[in-house]
Design a protein around this motif. Structure first.
Motif, short mmCIF file in Angstrom:
data_model
loop_
_atom_site.label_atom_id
_atom_site.label_comp_id
_atom_site.label_asym_id
_atom_site.label_seq_id
_atom_site.Cartn_x
_atom_site.Cartn_y
_atom_site.Cartn_z
N ILE A 23 40.49 6.81 -24.49
CA ILE A 23 40.87 6.72 -25.92
C ILE A 23 39.94 5.79 -26.70
CG2 ILE A 23 43.30 7.33 -25.57
CD1 ILE A 23 43.94 4.27 -25.77
N ASP A 24 38.84 5.38 -26.09
CA ASP A 24 37.81 4.61 -26.81
C ASP A 24 38.34 3.25 -27.28
OD1 ASP A 24 35.24 4.31 -27.75
OD2 ASP A 24 35.71 5.13 -29.73
N CYS A 25 39.05 2.55 -26.38
CA CYS A 25 39.63 1.27 -26.79
C CYS A 25 38.64 0.12 -26.71
CB CYS A 25 40.86 0.96 -25.93
SG CYS A 25 40.44 0.39 -24.27
N ASP A 26 37.56 0.28 -25.94
CA ASP A 26 36.49 -0.73 -25.86
C ASP A 26 36.67 -1.74 -24.72
OD1 ASP A 26 34.02 -1.86 -26.85
OD2 ASP A 26 35.16 -3.44 -27.80
N ALA A 27 37.83 -1.71 -24.04
CA ALA A 27 38.08 -2.74 -23.01
C ALA A 27 36.99 -2.73 -21.93
CB ALA A 27 39.45 -2.53 -22.38
N CYS A 28 36.65 -1.57 -21.39
CA CYS A 28 35.66 -1.52 -20.30
C CYS A 28 34.30 -2.01 -20.77
CB CYS A 28 35.57 -0.11 -19.72
SG CYS A 28 35.11 1.15 -20.92
N ARG A 29 33.97 -1.71 -22.01
CA ARG A 29 32.64 -2.11 -22.54
C ARG A 29 32.57 -3.61 -22.73
NH1 ARG A 29 33.89 2.59 -26.02
NH2 ARG A 29 34.19 1.18 -27.77
N GLN A 30 33.72 -4.22 -23.01
CA GLN A 30 33.74 -5.68 -23.13
C GLN A 30 33.68 -6.34 -21.77
OE1 GLN A 30 35.93 -8.01 -25.95
NE2 GLN A 30 37.10 -6.22 -26.54
N CYS A 65 41.96 -0.72 -18.05
CA CYS A 65 41.96 0.51 -18.87
C CYS A 65 43.40 0.99 -19.14
CB CYS A 65 41.18 1.60 -18.14
SG CYS A 65 41.23 3.19 -19.00
N PRO A 66 43.75 1.21 -20.41
CA PRO A 66 45.14 1.56 -20.74
C PRO A 66 45.54 2.97 -20.31
CG PRO A 66 43.76 1.72 -22.70
CD PRO A 66 42.90 1.13 -21.62
N THR A 67 44.55 3.83 -20.08
CA THR A 67 44.86 5.24 -19.82
C THR A 67 44.43 5.69 -18.43
OG1 THR A 67 42.79 5.61 -21.04
CG2 THR A 67 44.84 6.05 -22.21
N ALA A 68 44.07 4.74 -17.58
CA ALA A 68 43.61 5.07 -16.22
C ALA A 68 42.52 6.12 -16.26
CB ALA A 68 44.79 5.51 -15.35
S1 SF4 Z 1 38.99 1.00 -21.06
FE1 SF4 Z 1 39.55 3.13 -20.63
S2 SF4 Z 1 40.31 3.96 -22.58
FE2 SF4 Z 1 39.24 2.05 -23.04
S3 SF4 Z 1 37.17 2.69 -23.59
FE3 SF4 Z 1 37.15 2.23 -21.39
S4 SF4 Z 1 37.57 4.15 -20.34
FE4 SF4 Z 1 38.12 4.41 -22.47
#
Ligand code: SF4
Length: 292
Positions: A23-30, A65-68
């Protein structure tokens, strides 16, 4: 669980991948910027982890990740990644990881304090994952749950039931309907206790409130965050659900306070001197006025 069959084509070949449920929440990129990137409205793996540290960060992203949506082809133990949350940011302030889809992956934080100091404070709601709940319990549970605004409340009821904590929220974001134990009103800053100050900042929502801890840590919900692109503090105009002019006015109120950390629900964390933070805040306010 992520599915190989739904693996996004933008991922590079290899062990880790993101599937189409992102869902493009940005958590993994941070958490793991060396592995994950934004390819436009979703994330993907642009470089496979090469070191143990990079693998660990990628696994932490998988847990957060919120959506696995993050998966691996090889089998990994995720125990260390699970046990890394809540993860210390500085002093007694922790990032909870385990973000919730109900809050669109918003970040939540735990302030760990002795009972004499007023006990632990959970800022916004992570996922009610048993592993995280157990870890929070080991850190002393939750005395107070502070909810910045209506979008980031996720599992508030489950945390209240488990820890018997007092939930605090502003009336204008539906606190009464949601069954909050303590409801704040108006626009005046209000102490929660001697180290915590609640500052109403209407704009993103009508009842948005930020929380200032020890004049150092500002928990900003969706009001204020760091922009890596512009290298300064920013706000999100496209999601100013209540009013952008009001949010601009609310932002100016924050010039009255000192803080060294901006800890948002969405957007990037920033740490700086109080003086630099004030300069960035002034820049943000000018930019908001200009886009008004
Ligand atoms: S943490 Fe999960 S939902 Fe959020 S951007 Fe990454 S893959 Fe997507």
């Amino acid at each position: 669980m992520a599915s190989r069959a739904r693996r996004l084509p933008q991922n590079v070949e290899g062990d880790f991948y993101v599937d189409e449920t992102c869902i493009d929440c940005d958590a993994c990129r941070q958490i793991a910027p060396a592995t994950f990137r934004d390819h436009g409205e979703q994330s993907s793996v642009y470089r496979q982890p090469e070191t143990e540290r990079e693998t660990q960060l990628a696994l932490q992203s998988l847990i957060a990740c919120p959506t696995a949506s993050i998966g691996t082809i090889e089998k990994h133990s995720v125990r260390a990644a699970i046990d890394s949350f809540p993860q210390r940011i500085a002093d007694n302030v922790y990032f909870c990881g385990f973000t919730s889809e109900a809050s669109f992956g918003a970040w939540s934080y735990l302030i760990v304090r002795t009972p004499e100091e007023g006990g632990n404070v959970l800022v916004d709601s992570p996922r009610f994952a048993s592993q995280l709940v157990k870890r929070i319990e080991l850190l002393g549970g939750v005395q107070t749950m502070f909810l910045t605004h209506r979008d980031d409340i996720a599992a508030h009821a489950s945390f209240a039931k488990k820890f018997g904590c007092e939930r605090v929220m502003h009336a204008a974001d539906g606190a009464a309907r949601l069954g909050m134990e303590r409801i704040i009103e108006g626009e005046e800053a209000l102490p929660l206790d001697k180290d915590l100050l609640m500052i109403p900042v209407p704009g993103h929502t009508r009842g948005h409130v930020v929380l200032l801890y020890k004049n150092r840590f500002l928990f900003t919900g969706d009001h204020l965050a760091w922009s890596p692109a512009r290298e300064t503090l920013t706000a999100f105009r496209s999601v100013a659900w209540y009013s952008w002019p009001e949010q601009t006015r609310s932002m100016a109120k924050l010039l009255d306070y000192d803080f060294e950390w901006v800890l948002p629900g969405h957007g990037r964390i920033h740490h700086d001197t109080k003086e630099s933070m004030r300069a960035h805040l002034s820049r943000c306010i000018e930019w908001m006025k200009a886009t008004g």
